[in-house]
Design a protein around this motif. Structure first.
Motif: not given
Length: 222
Positions: A66-92
């Motif tokens: 969520m913090q990287t998504f706030e940056q709005g830049m492509f590299p940050d969004v890409l990294i944020g997407g990876i962390f989001l997948v990892l986070g959901i994959g651990g939360l569930v």
């Protein structure tokens, strides 16, 4: 939280499955020792706290996303997407495993209650009902729940417009809530053992051949 099956409940009160009282007490002792170990023993503690750590780390990954998504830049969004997948994959799996643990604890309490009401065995019951078992879970669980509560409420109270972002709020409040939930579950285990320890091992409802005890009906319905 071993995957091997739990000791089964005692036979129906309509059936006397033992040749004598000594054989019944021996089976009772084995079942109650194993159930208590699976409820509050070292393997249960290791599994429980690992699931709690997994839940906290997974939410941390979501917070970073969520913090990287706030940056709005492509590299940050890409990294944020990876962390989001990892986070959901651990939360569930963490949430599912904790929920299954709660259901398993309920089953263990019911079976301990059923075995305990077969009769009395002071030598066995005194060891199983020791307060150290409850305290060993209560103290760290209470501290963890308090830390989670302070984390959530502390950030909410200190947040200021213009300096605190929504991503930061979601991260700290969510992390504090996760710690609070895990601590609360551990506290519930400790309180559940204490309540069982002061009620069940007294053998208030002795087992009698051909009798129909109320706990058997509750166990079958549950």
């Amino acid at each position: 939280m071993s995957r091997s099956p739990l000791p089964p409940p005692p036979p129906s009160p309509d059936i006397w499955a033992w040749p004598n009282r000594e054989a019944m007490l021996a089976d009772r002792a084995r079942a109650m020792r194993e159930l208590t170990r699976r409820w509050l023993g070292v393997p249960a503690a290791v599994g429980f706290w690992l699931y709690g750590v997994l839940l906290a780390v997974a939410w941390g990954c979501v917070g970073i996303a969520m913090q990287t998504f706030e940056q709005g830049m492509f590299p940050d969004v890409l990294i944020g997407g990876i962390f989001l997948v990892l986070g959901i994959g651990g939360l569930v799996p963490a949430v599912i495993l904790l929920w299954l643990g709660v259901r398993r604890d309920r089953t263990i309490r019911e079976r301990l209650h059923a075995w305990g009401e077969l009769g009395q065995d002071p030598a066995v019951d005194a060891g199983l009902a020791t307060p150290a078992r409850s305290l060993g879970w209560l103290l760290p669980s209470f501290v963890l729940a308090a830390v989670g509560l302070v984390t959530s409420l502390g950030y909410a109270a200190s947040a200021r417009p213009g300096t605190s972002t929504y991503a930061d709020a979601a991260f700290f409040i969510g992390l504090g809530l996760a710690l609070w939930v895990v601590g609360l579950l551990g506290t519930m285990k400790a309180v559940g053992h204490y309540r069982w320890a002061v009620r069940v091992p007294r053998g208030r409802a002795a087992f009698r051949p051909g009798g129909r005890a109320a706990w058997w009906g509750r166990l079958r319905r549950g």
